[in-house]
Scaffold this motif. Structure first.
Motif, PDB file in Angstrom:
ATOM      1  N   MET A  80       0.982  -1.076   0.025  1.00 13.64           N
ATOM      2  CA  MET A  80       0.044  -0.090  -0.115  1.00 13.64           C
ATOM      3  C   MET A  80       0.928   1.178   0.041  1.00 13.64           C
ATOM      4  O   MET A  80       1.951   1.223   0.620  1.00 13.64           O
ATOM      5  CB  MET A  80      -0.893   0.041   1.187  1.00 13.64           C
ATOM      6  N   SER A  81       0.646   2.214  -1.011  1.00  9.75           N
ATOM      7  CA  SER A  81       1.309   3.499  -0.929  1.00  9.75           C
ATOM      8  C   SER A  81       1.131   4.326   0.327  1.00  9.75           C
ATOM      9  O   SER A  81       0.212   4.085   1.071  1.00  9.75           O
ATOM     10  CB  SER A  81       0.893   4.380  -2.278  1.00  9.75           C
ATOM     11  N   LYS A  82       2.239   5.162   0.639  1.00  7.65           N
ATOM     12  CA  LYS A  82       1.950   6.238   1.738  1.00  7.65           C
ATOM     13  C   LYS A  82       0.775   6.893   1.789  1.00  7.65           C
ATOM     14  O   LYS A  82       0.218   7.134   2.860  1.00  7.65           O
ATOM     15  CB  LYS A  82       3.365   6.993   1.860  1.00  7.65           C
ATOM     16  N   LYS A  83       0.403   7.380   0.566  1.00 10.66           N
ATOM     17  CA  LYS A  83      -0.658   8.330   0.387  1.00 10.66           C
ATOM     18  C   LYS A  83      -2.084   7.522   0.893  1.00 10.66           C
ATOM     19  O   LYS A  83      -2.999   8.085   1.602  1.00 10.66           O
ATOM     20  CB  LYS A  83      -0.887   8.737  -0.998  1.00 10.66           C
ATOM     21  N   THR A  84      -2.047   6.285   0.149  1.00  9.32           N
ATOM     22  CA  THR A  84      -3.381   5.424   0.532  1.00  9.32           C
ATOM     23  C   THR A  84      -3.416   5.178   2.144  1.00  9.32           C
ATOM     24  O   THR A  84      -4.565   5.121   2.556  1.00  9.32           O
ATOM     25  CB  THR A  84      -3.252   4.352  -0.259  1.00  9.32           C
ATOM     26  N   GLU A  85      -2.166   4.893   2.476  1.00  7.63           N
ATOM     27  CA  GLU A  85      -2.281   4.644   4.070  1.00  7.63           C
ATOM     28  C   GLU A  85      -2.576   5.728   4.876  1.00  7.63           C
ATOM     29  O   GLU A  85      -3.359   5.689   5.910  1.00  7.63           O
ATOM     30  CB  GLU A  85      -0.835   4.049   4.322  1.00  7.63           C
ATOM     31  N   GLN A  86      -2.259   6.935   4.349  1.00  5.35           N
ATOM     32  CA  GLN A  86      -2.640   8.208   5.039  1.00  5.35           C
ATOM     33  C   GLN A  86      -4.028   8.427   5.088  1.00  5.35           C
ATOM     34  O   GLN A  86      -4.692   9.058   5.866  1.00  5.35           O
ATOM     35  CB  GLN A  86      -1.845   9.518   4.599  1.00  5.35           C
ATOM     36  N   ILE A  87      -4.706   8.011   3.777  1.00  5.43           N
ATOM     37  CA  ILE A  87      -6.086   8.480   3.588  1.00  5.43           C
ATOM     38  C   ILE A  87      -6.834   7.457   4.597  1.00  5.43           C
ATOM     39  O   ILE A  87      -7.841   7.960   5.289  1.00  5.43           O
ATOM     40  CB  ILE A  87      -6.379   7.975   2.188  1.00  5.43           C
ATOM     41  N   TYR A  88      -6.381   6.228   4.636  1.00  3.64           N
ATOM     42  CA  TYR A  88      -7.222   5.062   5.545  1.00  3.64           C
ATOM     43  C   TYR A  88      -6.926   5.707   7.144  1.00  3.64           C
ATOM     44  O   TYR A  88      -7.903   5.468   7.940  1.00  3.64           O
ATOM     45  CB  TYR A  88      -6.698   3.679   5.285  1.00  3.64           C
ATOM     46  N   LYS A  89      -6.017   6.212   7.369  1.00  2.00           N
ATOM     47  CA  LYS A  89      -5.549   6.515   8.553  1.00  2.00           C
ATOM     48  C   LYS A  89      -6.756   7.768   9.155  1.00  2.00           C
ATOM     49  O   LYS A  89      -7.163   7.771  10.019  1.00  2.00           O
ATOM     50  CB  LYS A  89      -4.169   7.028   8.920  1.00  2.00           C
ATOM     51  N   ALA A  90      -6.792   8.739   8.075  1.00  4.29           N
ATOM     52  CA  ALA A  90      -7.538   9.881   8.576  1.00  4.29           C
ATOM     53  C   ALA A  90      -9.038   9.337   8.418  1.00  4.29           C
ATOM     54  O   ALA A  90      -9.778   9.859   9.277  1.00  4.29           O
ATOM     55  CB  ALA A  90      -7.452  10.893   7.270  1.00  4.29           C
ATOM     56  N   ILE A  91      -9.428   8.327   7.844  1.00  5.56           N
ATOM     57  CA  ILE A  91     -10.530   7.977   7.695  1.00  5.56           C
ATOM     58  C   ILE A  91     -11.027   7.154   9.010  1.00  5.56           C
ATOM     59  O   ILE A  91     -11.913   7.204   9.787  1.00  5.56           O
ATOM     60  CB  ILE A  91     -11.139   6.891   6.536  1.00  5.56           C
ATOM     61  N   SER A  92     -10.191   6.447   9.396  1.00  4.11           N
ATOM     62  CA  SER A  92      -9.976   5.644  10.626  1.00  4.11           C
ATOM     63  C   SER A  92     -10.279   6.559  11.774  1.00  4.11           C
ATOM     64  O   SER A  92     -11.185   6.482  12.810  1.00  4.11           O
ATOM     65  CB  SER A  92      -9.025   4.816  11.019  1.00  4.11           C
ATOM     66  N   SER A  93      -9.755   7.691  11.939  1.00  8.00           N
ATOM     67  CA  SER A  93      -9.413   8.656  12.641  1.00  8.00           C
ATOM     68  C   SER A  93     -10.774   9.368  13.073  1.00  8.00           C
ATOM     69  O   SER A  93     -11.317   9.656  13.789  1.00  8.00           O
ATOM     70  CB  SER A  93      -8.509   9.751  12.576  1.00  8.00           C
ATOM     71  N   LEU A  94     -11.448   9.687  11.776  1.00  6.82           N
ATOM     72  CA  LEU A  94     -13.005  10.295  11.708  1.00  6.82           C
ATOM     73  C   LEU A  94     -13.907   9.137  12.282  1.00  6.82           C
ATOM     74  O   LEU A  94     -14.781   9.713  12.928  1.00  6.82           O
ATOM     75  CB  LEU A  94     -13.061  10.408  10.398  1.00  6.82           C
ATOM     76  N   GLU A  95     -13.631   7.998  12.029  1.00  9.51           N
ATOM     77  CA  GLU A  95     -14.799   6.798  12.451  1.00  9.51           C
ATOM     78  C   GLU A  95     -14.553   6.786  13.979  1.00  9.51           C
ATOM     79  O   GLU A  95     -15.740   6.822  14.693  1.00  9.51           O
ATOM     80  CB  GLU A  95     -14.275   5.513  11.793  1.00  9.51           C
ATOM     81  N   ASP A  96     -13.347   6.967  14.540  1.00  4.46           N
ATOM     82  CA  ASP A  96     -13.016   6.878  15.989  1.00  4.46           C
ATOM     83  C   ASP A  96     -13.900   8.273  16.697  1.00  4.46           C
ATOM     84  O   ASP A  96     -14.453   7.958  17.619  1.00  4.46           O
ATOM     85  CB  ASP A  96     -11.663   6.861  16.500  1.00  4.46           C
ATOM     86  N   LEU A  97     -13.523   9.384  16.047  1.00  2.00           N
ATOM     87  CA  LEU A  97     -14.167  10.629  16.556  1.00  2.00           C
ATOM     88  C   LEU A  97     -15.763  10.384  16.717  1.00  2.00           C
ATOM     89  O   LEU A  97     -16.643  11.023  17.457  1.00  2.00           O
ATOM     90  CB  LEU A  97     -13.814  11.757  15.724  1.00  2.00           C
ATOM     91  N   GLN A  98     -16.422   9.921  15.487  1.00  2.00           N
ATOM     92  CA  GLN A  98     -17.764   9.402  15.324  1.00  2.00           C
ATOM     93  C   GLN A  98     -18.190   8.656  16.451  1.00  2.00           C
ATOM     94  O   GLN A  98     -19.417   8.980  16.917  1.00  2.00           O
ATOM     95  CB  GLN A  98     -18.240   8.980  13.903  1.00  2.00           C
ATOM     96  N   ASN A  99     -17.468   7.519  16.690  1.00  2.00           N
ATOM     97  CA  ASN A  99     -17.984   6.585  17.963  1.00  2.00           C
ATOM     98  C   ASN A  99     -18.059   7.626  19.224  1.00  2.00           C
ATOM     99  O   ASN A  99     -18.627   7.266  20.191  1.00  2.00           O
ATOM    100  CB  ASN A  99     -17.054   5.500  18.073  1.00  2.00           C
ATOM    101  N   GLN A 100     -16.858   8.416  19.564  1.00  2.00           N
ATOM    102  CA  GLN A 100     -17.174   8.890  20.777  1.00  2.00           C
ATOM    103  C   GLN A 100     -18.239   9.941  20.966  1.00  2.00           C
ATOM    104  O   GLN A 100     -18.748  10.133  21.945  1.00  2.00           O
ATOM    105  CB  GLN A 100     -15.702   9.894  20.883  1.00  2.00           C
ATOM    106  N   ILE A 101     -18.676  10.612  19.793  1.00  2.00           N
ATOM    107  CA  ILE A 101     -19.831  11.382  19.818  1.00  2.00           C
ATOM    108  C   ILE A 101     -21.021  10.549  20.052  1.00  2.00           C
ATOM    109  O   ILE A 101     -21.931  11.001  20.782  1.00  2.00           O
ATOM    110  CB  ILE A 101     -20.041  12.222  18.398  1.00  2.00           C
TER     111      ILE A 101
END
Length: 164
Positions: free
Chosen positions: A1-22
């Motif tokens: 997996m490329s660095k760009k794709t990895e960073q995109i998945y990381k950002a999406i995962s972070s947003l999902e975590d924040l959504q769960n916290q809310i």
């Protein structure tokens, strides 16, 4: 997996975590709905929501950056055929300036629409005053057309003198 794709998945995962916290905060607020919420609990929840909001903004900014960089190469000419075609078009003078394009459009409009309509109207009118007004308008438009022709010819001459 490329660095760009990895960073995109990381950002999406972070947003999902924040959504769960809310969601958790909302569930806690609903469960305490019957009982009174203390001022300190309310302040802590507000502070926590502000942190989540900040983290979401950071994650979205990161996501926009990585998606933009992922597709930044689109539209770039890389094939030899495209480069060669571009060079050939450049030798012919390239795209004309916007002013010249607008002059050409105006010339077509005058020749194909405005002047024929006025001449047709003049030929069928019986009112002498209207006929005189139409003659003046036709004369004005013919002068404009002559001016456009001169400017276009001058541009063509200037352009041809620059060619090797």
């Amino acid at each position: 997996m490329s660095k760009k794709t990895e960073q995109i998945y990381k950002a999406i995962s972070s947003l999902e975590d924040l959504q769960n916290q809310i969601s958790i905060i909302n569930q806690l607020a609903k469960s305490k709905n019957g009982s009174e919420i203390s001022e300190s609990e309310r302040a802590e929840a507000a502070r926590h929501l502000e942190n989540i909001e900040f983290e979401m903004a950071q994650a979205l900014k990161s996501l926009r950056f990585w998606i933009g960089s992922l597709y930044s190469y689109n539209g770039k000419s890389t094939s030899r055929a495209k480069v060669q075609a571009s060079k050939e078009n450049g030798k012919k003078g390239g795209r004309p300036p916007k002013e010249i394009t607008m002059l050409k459009k105006r010339k077509v409009e005058l020749e194909e629409s405005v002047l024929p309509d006025l001449r047709r109207e003049k030929s069928v009118t019986t009112d002498l005053e209207l006929e005189e007004k139409l003659n003046l308008q036709i004369s004005d438009y013919e002068n404009e057309l002559a001016s456009i022709d001169e400017r276009l010819e001058k541009w063509n001459d200037d352009r041809s003198s620059l060619r090797p």
